[in-house]
Design an enzyme around this catalytic site. Structure first.
Site, PDB file in Angstrom:
ATOM      1  N   LEU A 125       0.821  -1.204   0.000  1.00 20.41           N
ATOM      2  CA  LEU A 125       0.000   0.000   0.000  1.00 20.41           C
ATOM      3  C   LEU A 125       0.858   1.259   0.000  1.00 20.41           C
ATOM      4  O   LEU A 125       2.030   1.242   0.411  1.00 20.41           O
ATOM      5  CB  LEU A 125      -0.916   0.018   1.220  1.00 20.41           C
ATOM      6  CG  LEU A 125      -2.001  -1.057   1.301  1.00 20.41           C
ATOM      7  CD1 LEU A 125      -2.676  -0.997   2.669  1.00 20.41           C
ATOM      8  CD2 LEU A 125      -3.024  -0.883   0.189  1.00 20.41           C
ATOM      9  N   GLY A 151       2.356   4.345   1.544  1.00 26.24           N
ATOM     10  CA  GLY A 151       2.671   4.592   2.943  1.00 26.24           C
ATOM     11  C   GLY A 151       3.177   3.388   3.691  1.00 26.24           C
ATOM     12  O   GLY A 151       3.428   3.462   4.902  1.00 26.24           O
ATOM     13  N   LYS A 184       7.694   1.130   1.097  1.00 24.68           N
ATOM     14  CA  LYS A 184       8.395   0.484  -0.023  1.00 24.68           C
ATOM     15  C   LYS A 184       9.629   1.281  -0.461  1.00 24.68           C
ATOM     16  O   LYS A 184      10.743   0.744  -0.549  1.00 24.68           O
ATOM     17  CB  LYS A 184       7.443   0.333  -1.223  1.00 24.68           C
ATOM     18  CG  LYS A 184       6.217  -0.495  -0.967  1.00 24.68           C
ATOM     19  CD  LYS A 184       5.343  -0.588  -2.207  1.00 24.68           C
ATOM     20  CE  LYS A 184       4.865   0.772  -2.698  1.00 24.68           C
ATOM     21  NZ  LYS A 184       4.013   1.474  -1.716  1.00 24.68           N
ATOM     22  N   SER A 185       9.400   2.549  -0.782  1.00 26.99           N
ATOM     23  CA  SER A 185      10.492   3.374  -1.309  1.00 26.99           C
ATOM     24  C   SER A 185      11.595   3.555  -0.274  1.00 26.99           C
ATOM     25  O   SER A 185      12.793   3.509  -0.599  1.00 26.99           O
ATOM     26  CB  SER A 185       9.957   4.738  -1.752  1.00 26.99           C
ATOM     27  OG  SER A 185       9.054   4.598  -2.836  1.00 26.99           O
ATOM     28  N   SER A 187       1.838  -1.603  -7.366  1.00 28.43           N
ATOM     29  CA  SER A 187       1.558  -2.777  -8.216  1.00 28.43           C
ATOM     30  C   SER A 187       0.455  -3.632  -7.600  1.00 28.43           C
ATOM     31  O   SER A 187       0.707  -4.747  -7.119  1.00 28.43           O
ATOM     32  CB  SER A 187       2.816  -3.604  -8.459  1.00 28.43           C
ATOM     33  OG  SER A 187       3.564  -3.825  -7.297  1.00 28.43           O
TER      34      SER A 187
END
Length: 497
Positions: free
Chosen positions: A330, A332, A335-336, A403
């Site tokens: 999701l 927030g 991931k980044s 994704s």
């Protein structure tokens, strides 16, 4: 005529149906009067005729029970006139079957085995006729050979035609793949991997360009992607409508691409080898049909160019094992942030990497895409292809994208070889992701200012078998990065510390 009946007859015509029997139920107060019956029958015949269905039978059916077969119609229809009409209709159907025997020979192979310098191919003749001694070509491989014998359950036969299940003994030992098509040398089946088609979509979930499906044409199977919906066909008028997706009971002319060449004929020339069934890649559920028009010329003009410096050479030069770390979750979830930490660690260890971030990619490569389901599918398709190229360059690639759809993540995985794709599910409860909301996107989505936002009004499909699950509600980004590095070492993508 109801709109639903019009649409279904329209779709049948698109598939190539030219013989149509319609049983109309009605009893007592529901039974149509003579005038209403004549009006309906005339309207139906006119509509079917406009669509090219030139052989029509309309009969009243005495009972409104289960849909009858043709034999039942003969019983339930009233009068000798109806029975005569049914007989004439069935004669027309038989004549159509005879035409299949006059087409060029086509024999989809279900299985094949070699022995004693010959090959035995099992299948069912779908068009044309074949006799011992005939020269044939096996498509898509292009190998030519001779039919030595035709075997049936009763013994050897002197000929085989449409609908007959037989075993052809071929004169040479040939490694024939299941799904190959044995055809006449004089008029062989064509071979291509890109086509213009008419798609008839039957599933409640719409068809999206760039989404990967599975295709079945005869006994052949391949992955298929709709690369372009050229236009949708309006029912009745055949008006060409712009469309970026195709809903249930819709028909559209599209370009499609397969992941491998297949043997085919244009549907108008040979329906048995010109009709493709589109199925769900995971469940095998039938979703729609595709009528092949012709191979796209670009399929003949584009070839893979051999290069001497390949992935193996590039990765050896960098002394590393290239792969893709696919971070999904999701907005927030982190991931980044985690991907950035992992890349920093890999860089310090001397590895060659590249991080593809969802926001950054949308400033360039994917700046033309929005956040509809259609655009999300295309977004991930492009990223998957870029990641594949970077793996070919010998890099360790990190991608940080929501994704949300399993199908697209699987498509990205399938572009790579086994072990090169590691799916990292960055898991976090929705309420915690909303509390973080570093970009204020959840607040906008809750106020209705941001449409198609994953987790709010657009779904996120949780990975079923990811290589790694990271719960960022219970660990820091640094701890998560360490877990990813450990997973790479455990899978042999990095040397042990």
């Amino acid at each position: 005529m109801t709109a639903g009946l019009r649409r279904r007859v329209f779709l049948l015509a698109q598939v190539g149906v030219r013989h149509l029997a319609l049983g109309v139920t009605g009893e007592g107060a529901d039974a149509p009067g003579a005038e209403a019956w004549r009006r309906f029958e005339g309207e139906f015949r006119d509509w079917a005729g406009q669509l090219g269905i030139d052989h029509v039978l309309v009969l009243p059916v005495a009972s409104a029970g289960e849909s009858p077969g043709l034999e039942d119609l003969a019983v339930s229809a009233t009068g000798a006139e109806a029975s005569g009409a049914l007989s004439a209709f069935l004669e027309g159907v038989d004549a159509a079957a005879d035409r299949a025997a006059q087409r060029p020979f086509r024999f989809p192979v279900e299985s094949a085995r070699q022995g004693d310098g010959t090959t035995a191919a099992l299948g069912t003749v779908v068009a044309g006729r074949v006799r011992p001694g005939a020269r044939v070509r096996i498509q898509p491989m292009g190998k030519e050979t001779r039919v030595m014998a035709i075997g049936t359950e009763e013994g050897e036969a002197g000929e085989a035609g449409p609908g007959e299940r037989v075993e052809l003994t071929l004169a040479d030992p040939i490694l024939i793949a299941n799904g190959s098509v044995v055809s006449t040398v004089e008029s062989p089946a064509s071979v291509a991997d890109q086509f213009e088609v008419t798609v008839i979509w039957l599933h409640p979930e719409p068809l999206f360009p760039s989404r990967r499906y599975r295709a079945r044409i005869g006994t052949q199977t391949a992955d298929v992607v709709v690369t372009d919906i050229k236009y949708e066909l309006a029912v009745g008028t055949e008006e060409r409508l712009a469309a970026n997706q195709l809903q249930a009971d819709g028909a559209a002319v599209c370009n499609i691409s397969l992941n491998r060449p297949v043997a085919f004929d244009a549907h108008g020339e040979n329906p048995a080898t010109g009709l493709m069934t589109i199925v769900d890649h995971e469940t095998g559920e039938a979703l729609g049909l595709a009528l092949l028009h012709f191979a796209l010329r670009r399929a003949e003009n584009i070839h893979i160019q051999h290069v001497d410096i390949d992935r193996t050479a590039r990765s050896a030069q960098k002394t590393q094992h290239p792969c893709v770390l696919w971070f999904t979750g999701l907005s927030g979830s982190g991931k980044s942030t985690i991907a950035n930490r992992v890349e920093q660690q890999l860089y310090r260890l001397g590895h060659h990497t590249y991080l593809l971030d969802g926001d950054n990619v949308r400033h360039g490569l994917n700046r033309d895409l929005g956040f509809t389901e259609v655009d999300r599918v295309e977004n991930i398709r492009r990223v998957g292809e870029v990641a594949k190229l970077m793996v070919d360059a010998g890099l360790i690639v990190l991608t940080a994208f929501i994704s949300p759809f399993r199908t697209e993540r699987q498509m990205a995985r399938d572009l790579l070889t086994d072990g090169e794709f590691l799916e990292v599910f960055v898991d976090v409860p929705l309420d915690i992701a909303e509390q973080r909301d570093p970009k204020g996107l959840y607040k906008k989505a809750r106020r209705g200012e941001l449409k198609n936002f994953t987790g709010i009004d657009s779904p996120y499909e949780v990975p079923e078998n990811p290589e790694l699950i990271i719960d960022t509600s219970t660990m820091t980004a640094e701890e998560a990065a360490d877990r990813v590095i450990d997973a790479l070492r455990a899978r042999g993508r990095l040397p042990q510390a």
